[in-house]
Motif scaffolding. Structure first.
Motif, PDB file in Angstrom:
ATOM      1  N   THR A 228       0.811  -1.210   0.000  1.00  0.00           N
ATOM      2  CA  THR A 228       0.000   0.000   0.000  1.00  0.00           C
ATOM      3  C   THR A 228       0.845   1.259   0.000  1.00  0.00           C
ATOM      4  O   THR A 228       0.326   2.338  -0.249  1.00  0.00           O
ATOM      5  CB  THR A 228      -0.907   0.014   1.242  1.00  0.00           C
ATOM      6  OG1 THR A 228      -0.095  -0.059   2.419  1.00  0.00           O
ATOM      7  CG2 THR A 228      -1.859  -1.155   1.219  1.00  0.00           C
TER       8      THR A 228
ATOM      9  N   VAL B 133     -10.053  -6.331  -4.888  1.00  0.00           N
ATOM     10  CA  VAL B 133     -10.735  -5.119  -5.337  1.00  0.00           C
ATOM     11  C   VAL B 133     -12.120  -5.437  -5.908  1.00  0.00           C
ATOM     12  O   VAL B 133     -13.053  -4.647  -5.769  1.00  0.00           O
ATOM     13  CB  VAL B 133      -9.872  -4.364  -6.373  1.00  0.00           C
ATOM     14  CG1 VAL B 133     -10.591  -3.111  -6.880  1.00  0.00           C
ATOM     15  CG2 VAL B 133      -8.530  -3.986  -5.761  1.00  0.00           C
TER      16      VAL B 133
ATOM     17  N   GLN C 218      -8.277  -6.721   0.244  1.00  0.00           N
ATOM     18  CA  GLN C 218      -7.248  -6.953  -0.765  1.00  0.00           C
ATOM     19  C   GLN C 218      -7.814  -7.364  -2.121  1.00  0.00           C
ATOM     20  O   GLN C 218      -7.114  -7.283  -3.123  1.00  0.00           O
ATOM     21  CB  GLN C 218      -6.292  -8.056  -0.269  1.00  0.00           C
ATOM     22  CG  GLN C 218      -5.504  -7.687   0.981  1.00  0.00           C
ATOM     23  CD  GLN C 218      -4.463  -6.615   0.702  1.00  0.00           C
ATOM     24  OE1 GLN C 218      -3.873  -6.572  -0.376  1.00  0.00           O
ATOM     25  NE2 GLN C 218      -4.230  -5.736   1.662  1.00  0.00           N
TER      26      GLN C 218
ATOM     27  N   LEU D 165     -14.765  -5.156  -3.132  1.00  0.00           N
ATOM     28  CA  LEU D 165     -14.768  -4.014  -2.221  1.00  0.00           C
ATOM     29  C   LEU D 165     -16.102  -3.271  -2.211  1.00  0.00           C
ATOM     30  O   LEU D 165     -16.464  -2.670  -1.198  1.00  0.00           O
ATOM     31  CB  LEU D 165     -13.649  -3.040  -2.593  1.00  0.00           C
ATOM     32  CG  LEU D 165     -12.225  -3.462  -2.235  1.00  0.00           C
ATOM     33  CD1 LEU D 165     -11.216  -2.452  -2.768  1.00  0.00           C
ATOM     34  CD2 LEU D 165     -12.068  -3.625  -0.726  1.00  0.00           C
TER      35      LEU D 165
ATOM     36  N   LEU E  96      -5.291  -0.729  -4.644  1.00  0.00           N
ATOM     37  CA  LEU E  96      -4.546  -1.361  -3.554  1.00  0.00           C
ATOM     38  C   LEU E  96      -3.402  -0.488  -3.044  1.00  0.00           C
ATOM     39  O   LEU E  96      -2.886  -0.716  -1.944  1.00  0.00           O
ATOM     40  CB  LEU E  96      -4.012  -2.722  -4.002  1.00  0.00           C
ATOM     41  CG  LEU E  96      -5.087  -3.786  -4.236  1.00  0.00           C
ATOM     42  CD1 LEU E  96      -4.469  -5.056  -4.781  1.00  0.00           C
ATOM     43  CD2 LEU E  96      -5.870  -4.067  -2.946  1.00  0.00           C
TER      44      LEU E  96
ATOM     45  N   ARG F 202     -11.668   0.293   0.574  1.00  0.00           N
ATOM     46  CA  ARG F 202     -10.358  -0.211   1.026  1.00  0.00           C
ATOM     47  C   ARG F 202      -9.873   0.565   2.242  1.00  0.00           C
ATOM     48  O   ARG F 202      -9.303  -0.012   3.169  1.00  0.00           O
ATOM     49  CB  ARG F 202      -9.340  -0.122  -0.098  1.00  0.00           C
ATOM     50  CG  ARG F 202      -7.910  -0.445   0.394  1.00  0.00           C
ATOM     51  CD  ARG F 202      -7.002  -0.857  -0.699  1.00  0.00           C
ATOM     52  NE  ARG F 202      -5.619  -0.910  -0.234  1.00  0.00           N
ATOM     53  CZ  ARG F 202      -5.103  -1.894   0.496  1.00  0.00           C
ATOM     54  NH1 ARG F 202      -5.858  -2.913   0.859  1.00  0.00           N
ATOM     55  NH2 ARG F 202      -3.832  -1.855   0.872  1.00  0.00           N
TER      56      ARG F 202
END
Length: 326
Positions: free
Chosen positions: A29, A127, A125, A130, A60, A119
């Motif tokens: 990140t 995507v 983690q 999410l 991310l 996130r």
């Protein structure tokens, strides 16, 4: 100036060397992808758009909130517990929020903000998991917030004092403006001055209505429920022009060669993230998130890979709380 885009795919599976470098750099990140643009003002970029892989890498690379920030916000705690953000938005808005019919993934500037916010809260983690999208129209955005069908609406949602009486707005996170869409073969309408006395279509409960009333004389307004209906009315000749946010009209021109955008925006429309008024902590939390992605460069990178492929000048993020209603 005339802006005309032919139908094309915004998200491509072809990665150039720069995109491969992005992926190799995004191992955590703390790494920030570098996204460049090559388009001139009013013309689509010839470089590939954000592929799913690069889009995921950018999300991310976004920040994750400290546990103490989550603990201070019941709104954020509830989203973290459910494991995803319930976003009100669109799936047919090229550039801002477009669904890939093959993968089912929704990507774009608004979609990316939703995934980054999720996130930030959940630390997720994957995507693709999410956000959960609920499609909204200009007539349903306040309703889905008030009845808590969604956690937030991120949908080129212009901030107005009237809307702010019903819901809260975080932001603004972007500034657009009312512009004009006409059929591709139209040679008589070039600016707002050419709209006087014309039939103009726009969406019900949209800022397009205000823009027409304030800037066009003797217009006959045709009000329809959603963007696709407005495009159909324009293409079918039931309206001479379509007035709405430039961002939405650009998206239309990308996916439909029968329409084009003419002139420059003639109003200013700041976009905000819609939130339920009863969840008072949500606005401060989302504003803190926005400031974080402004400062880190994540917001600008997302813009470059989406809206920035079609506009030349890089924007400065708008100041939070800088417009009435925010």
């Amino acid at each position: 100036m005339t802006t005309q885009f032919h139908r094309r795919t915004l998200l491509t599976s072809t990665l150039g060397l720069g995109a491969l470098a992005v992926l190799s750099a995004c191992t955590g990140t703390s790494s920030l992808p570098s996204v460049s643009t090559s388009g001139a003002s009013g013309q689509p970029s010839t470089s590939p758009g954000l592929s799913p892989e690069v889009y995921d890498a950018l999300v991310l690379a976004g920040p994750v909130a400290a546990d103490s920030l989550i603990a201070a916000s019941p709104w954020a705690q509830a989203i973290k517990a459910q494991g995803y953000l319930r976003r009100g938005g669109a799936e047919t808005s090229a550039i801002f929020s477009l669904k890939d019919p093959t993968s089912g993934r929704v990507t774009g500037f608004d979609a990316g903000l939703g995934d980054l916010l999720s996130r930030y809260i959940t630390g997720g983690q994957d995507v693709s998991k999410l956000s959960q999208l609920t499609q909204v129209t200009s007539d349903t955005r306040e309703t889905v917030l008030q009845n808590k069908t969604v956690d937030a609406v991120i949908a080129t949602y212009s901030i107005t004092p009237a809307r702010a009486e019903k819901i809260n707005f975080a932001g603004p996170y972007y500034s657009s403006g009312a512009s004009i869409q006409v059929k591709s073969d139209n040679t008589t309408i070039h600016s707002v001055a050419d709209l006087n006395g014309k039939t103009i279509v726009t969406q019900t409960n949209s800022t397009g209505i205000t823009a027409i009333d304030a800037n066009v004389q003797n217009a006959e307004k045709l009000l329809l429920a959603d963007n696709d209906s407005c495009i159909a009315a324009l293409v079918q000749g039931r309206a001479d022009a379509y007035v709405l946010d430039q961002s939405i009209l650009l998206s239309n021109a990308v996916r439909n060669s029968q329409v084009k955008v003419v002139g420059n925006p003639f109003t200013t429309d700041p976009y905000g993230i819609g939130l339920n008024k009863d969840e008072a902590d949500a606005k401060a939390f989302v504003n803190a998130f926005l400031q974080t992605i402004y400062d880190s460069g994540v917001w600008l990178n997302l813009w470059k890979g989406t809206v920035g492929r079609f506009l030349e000048t890089e924007p400065t993020p708008p100041a939070l709380g800088s417009v009435e209603g925010s």
